[in-house]
Design a protein around this motif. Structure first.
Motif, mmCIF file in Angstrom:
data_model
loop_
_atom_site.group_PDB
_atom_site.id
_atom_site.type_symbol
_atom_site.label_atom_id
_atom_site.label_comp_id
_atom_site.label_asym_id
_atom_site.label_seq_id
_atom_site.Cartn_x
_atom_site.Cartn_y
_atom_site.Cartn_z
ATOM 1 N N ILE A 1 47.868 39.607 41.224
ATOM 2 C CA ILE A 1 48.538 39.377 40.115
ATOM 3 C C ILE A 1 49.598 38.553 39.796
ATOM 4 O O ILE A 1 49.571 37.600 39.166
ATOM 5 C CB ILE A 1 48.326 40.770 38.916
ATOM 6 C CG1 ILE A 1 46.908 41.311 39.029
ATOM 7 C CG2 ILE A 1 48.853 40.289 37.534
ATOM 8 C CD1 ILE A 1 46.969 42.542 38.160
ATOM 9 N N LEU B 1 40.781 36.002 35.745
ATOM 10 C CA LEU B 1 41.160 36.345 37.168
ATOM 11 C C LEU B 1 40.014 35.979 37.940
ATOM 12 O O LEU B 1 38.866 36.225 37.597
ATOM 13 C CB LEU B 1 41.748 37.797 37.165
ATOM 14 C CG LEU B 1 42.996 37.937 36.761
ATOM 15 C CD1 LEU B 1 43.378 39.553 36.842
ATOM 16 C CD2 LEU B 1 44.132 37.312 37.355
ATOM 17 N N ALA C 1 46.979 36.145 33.073
ATOM 18 C CA ALA C 1 47.179 36.909 34.324
ATOM 19 C C ALA C 1 46.953 38.620 34.182
ATOM 20 O O ALA C 1 46.805 38.917 35.232
ATOM 21 C CB ALA C 1 48.794 36.765 34.881
ATOM 22 N N THR C 2 46.569 38.853 33.088
ATOM 23 C CA THR C 2 46.189 40.299 32.884
ATOM 24 C C THR C 2 44.687 40.552 32.126
ATOM 25 O O THR C 2 44.731 41.623 31.427
ATOM 26 C CB THR C 2 47.316 40.823 31.987
ATOM 27 O OG1 THR C 2 47.536 39.905 30.907
ATOM 28 C CG2 THR C 2 48.615 41.087 32.992
#
Length: 548
Positions: free
Chosen positions: A78, A155, A149-150
Motif C-alpha cells: 500500500i 488496488l 490507496a485504501t
C-alpha cells in the motif's frame, strides 16, 4: 473538512508560521485526517500528517486475519502504491520502500482502521500562506489519493496478493535454514547482479543462478511449493574464483537476503540466517572497551587489549573489533570479503612468519582462529577469497564462481591441500570464548541529549546525527534503508530515559523491537524496523558512547 477550509480561509496571506494553527484532527466524509507537525518555513522538512480510514470502508478487512508477515507485506504494498499515485505530485510524499520489504510505519494497521502516515509540503508565496492552493491540495488532491490507496477496487489485488505471498514464502524458507543445517539458500533462477553500483534494481539480461548438483536442496514454500537451489551449509565456506567472475556478487546477494525482497527483484528466493553480520576493515572508527585479545595482544608499550578503546582504529584493529561486537550482538554467521578486509588480520604467510617472529607480531590472523569460532562458538563463516589458499585447510565447503556459474570444488580443494601442504605455523592455539557483554551508560546518552538541541537526523544511509554526535556509517553495508536509522535514534532516546548502566543492551533492544515496536515510537511515517545487529553496530560507532 469544512473546519479545515475555514481555518485556511482565516490565515490566508498570513505569515507562513501561521500554518501551525492547523494542527489537530479533521473529519472528512470517509476518513479522519490529522496534522501533527507543521513546517516552520517553506524550505523546512514537510509537515507530518496522518489519515485513518475504517476497515469497513476499504473492503480490505480480510487482511486482519492474515499472518503478521502477510500484513507487513500488505502495508508495504500500500505504501508503494501510494508513492506511485503521488509520483507527479511534489507536495505529497510517503516513505517509499526500496527493494526490501521491511516493517515500516508509513502504513499501519490496527483493529479499527488503516492509517497512512506521510508528509505534505504546505504551499507558500514567498513566506505568505496561499490558502486557496493549500485547500485544493488538502481537500481535493489528497483525499483522492487516500481513497485510491485504501480501497480494494482501486488496488491491483492480484499484485498485492502475489507481493504478500512472496514475502510469506521467504519467511518460510528462512525458518527452514537451521533445521536443514544451512546458513543461506540461493534459489535456482535468482538474478544476483544489480543494475549499477548506485542502483539496487536487478541487472537486465543477467545470467540466472544455477546450483551445482552436489549442493542442491529443495525447500518448501507455502505458496510456490518446492523451491530448488543451493544450500550453503553451516561451518566455514569459501567462495573462490578469478576476478570479475561473480564472487562478491554472490556474497552481496547473500548479505542482503537477511531481508525479504519484492517480486521481480531477482533475490526473492534467496534467504540468509537473519543474524548474519558482514564485517570488514574500517580505518579511523572508534572502538569502546572491546576484548581484542583473541586476535591482538602484546602491543607495544604494554597496552591492554582485553578492554581496548581508541578513537582511530587501524584496519586490523577495526575488523577484530567488528567481529567481537557482532558476536556480542547475537550474530551466528559472519560474512567476509577479502577485498574489504585488512590483509594482516586475515593471513600471515610462511615467508612473513619467517621474517617477523611471532614474538614481534601482536596480530593472530583469522586463519588461525576461524576453526575455533566454528567448533567452540558454533559460528558459521562465509569468506570470499581470491588471493590466499591457506584458508583451504579449514574450509568445510569451497564454491567456485566461474563466468557467474557456481561449481562445488570442495573435493578438488582437499586434493590441493593434500598435494600442496602449507608450511606456515599455526599461531592461535589457545581456546576462544564469546566476548563479554559490555554495559552501556544510559546517562552518557542522556547527557548528549541535554547538552545540545535534541536531534535525530539521517543523510541517506551513510551518516546519522544523534544530538551533537555525527556518526559515519559508510561501512555498514547491511543497513537497508535510511528509515532504519531514524528508528535506531529513537531506540537510543528511549533507553537514555533509564538510569545507570544497562547490563545487556542488545537484549533490551531486542525486547524493544518486538512485533509492536512502533507503538512506543513517535507517530511518524519514516521509521523502519532495524535488526539488533545494526542497532548495536551504529551505537558502537558513536564516538561519545560509553561502554564498560
Amino acid at each position: 473538512m469544512q473546519l479545515l477550509e475555514a481555518k485556511l480561509h482565516k490565515i490566508d496571506r498570513h505569515n507562513y508560521r501561521s500554518y501551525s494553527s492547523l494542527r489537530g484532527e479533521y473529519h472528512f466524509v470517509d476518513f479522519d485526517f490529522f496534522i501533527d507537525i507543521t513546517q516552520t518555513d517553506p524550505a523546512a522538512p514537510a509537515s507530518r500528517v496522518r489519515a485513518r480510514r475504517k476497515w469497513s470502508l476499504t473492503d480490505l478487512a480480510w487482511l486482519k486475519e492474515q499472518s503478521l508477515d502477510y500484513q507487513r507485506a500488505a502495508r508495504d504494498f500500500i505504501a508503494r502504491h501510494f508513492a506511485d499515485l503521488t509520483q507527479q505530485i511534489n507536495d505529497i510524499e510517503i516513505d517509499r520502500p526500496g527493494q526490501a520489504v521491511i516493517d515500516r510505519t508509513a502504513v499501519v494497521f490496527d483493529e479499527d482502521a488503516i492509517e497512512l502516515r506521510f508528509r505534505v509540503n504546505l504551499p507558500a508565496d514567498g513566506r505568505s500562506i496561499i490558502a486557496k492552493k493549500t485547500a485544493n491540495l488538502l481537500t481535493f488532491t489528497m483525499p483522492k489519493i487516500i481513497r485510491r490507496a485504501t480501497i480494494a477496487r482501486e488496488l491491483p489485488m492480484e499484485e498485492l496478493k502475489r507481493h504478500c505471498e512472496t514475502v510469506e514464502d521467504q519467511v518460510a524458507l528462512r525458518r527452514q535454514l537451521s533445521e536443514k543445517g544451512l546458513m543461506a539458500f540461493v534459489a535456482d533462477g535468482s538474478i544476483l547482479p544489480r543494475l549499477s553500483g548506485d542502483s539496487d534494481l536487478p541487472m537486465a539480461d543477467a545470467i540466472p543462478f544455477t546450483s551445482p548438483e552436489s549442493l542442491a536442496i529443495e525447500l518448501d514454500a507455502p505458496h510456490r511449493g518446492k523451491v530448488r537451489g543451493m544450500g550453503i551449509p553451516k561451518g566455514i565456506t569459501m567462495i573462490v574464483g578469478g576476478g570479475f567472475h561473480g564472487k562478491s556478487t554472490l556474497l552481496n546477494a547473500i548479505e542482503n537476503s537477511v531481508y525479504d525482497h519484492i517480486p521481480g527483484d531477482g533475490r526473492e528466493y534467496i534467504v540468509t540466517d537473519e543474524t548474519a553480520s558482514k564485517i570488514r576493515a574500517e580505518d579511523g572508527r572508534c572502538v569502546h572497551n572491546v576484548d581484542l585479545s583473541p586476535y591482538i595482544s602484546n602491543l607495544p608499550m604494554g597496552k591492554d587489549t582485553t578492554m581496548f578503546s581508541t578513537q582511530n582504529a587501524s584496519g586490523s584493529t577495526s575488523q577484530a573489533a567488528w567481529l567481537q561486537e557482532s558476536i556480542e550482538s547475537g550474530a551466528q554467521s559472519l560474512l567476509i570479503d577479502e577485498d574489504t578486509s585488512a590483509s594482516n588480520f586475515m593471513i600471515r604467510d610462511e615467508r612473513m612468519q619467517t621474517l617477523i617472529s611471532k614474538a614481534d607480531e601482536p596480530i593472530t590472523p583469522l586463519v588461525d582462529r576461524i576453526s575455533l569460532l566454528r567448533d567452540q562458538l558454533d559460528l558459521s563463516i562465509l569468506l570470499v577469497m581470491g588471493g590466499s589458499g591457506d584458508y583451504l585447510d579449514v574450509a568445510d565447503t569451497v564454491i567456485q564462481m566461474q563466468n557467474y556459474q557456481t561449481l562445488d570444488v570442495t573435493e578438488k580443494a582437499k586434493e590441493v591441500v593434500a598435494s600442496h601442504p602449507t608450511r606456515r605455523q599455526l599461531e592461535g592455539t589457545t581456546e576462544i570464548s564469546r566476548p563479554r557483554t559490555r554495559k552501556l551508560n544510559r546517562a552518557g546518552l542522556k547527557t548528549q541529549l541535554e547538552e545540545g538541541k535534541f536531534r535525530i537526523q539521517v543523510r541517506d544511509k551513510t551518516y546519522m546525527r544523534f544530538a551533537r554526535d555525527y556518526i559515519n556509517l559508510q561501512a555498514l553495508e547491511q543497513v537497508a534503508d535510511a528509515s532504519q536509522l531514524h528508528t535506531i535514534g529513537w531506540l537510543w532516546f528511549q533507553i537514555a530515559q533509564g538510569k545507570g548502566w544497562e547490563k545487556q543492551p542488545a537484549k533490551v533492544f531486542s525486547q524493544m523491537l518486538n512485533e509492536h515496536w512502533f507503538r512506543s515510537m513517535p507517530q511518524y511515517g519514516d521509521l523502519a524496523k532495524p535488526r539488533v545487529i545494526e542497532v548495536m553496530a551504529v551505537l558502537n560507532r558513536m564516538r561519545k558512547a560509553e561502554f564498560e
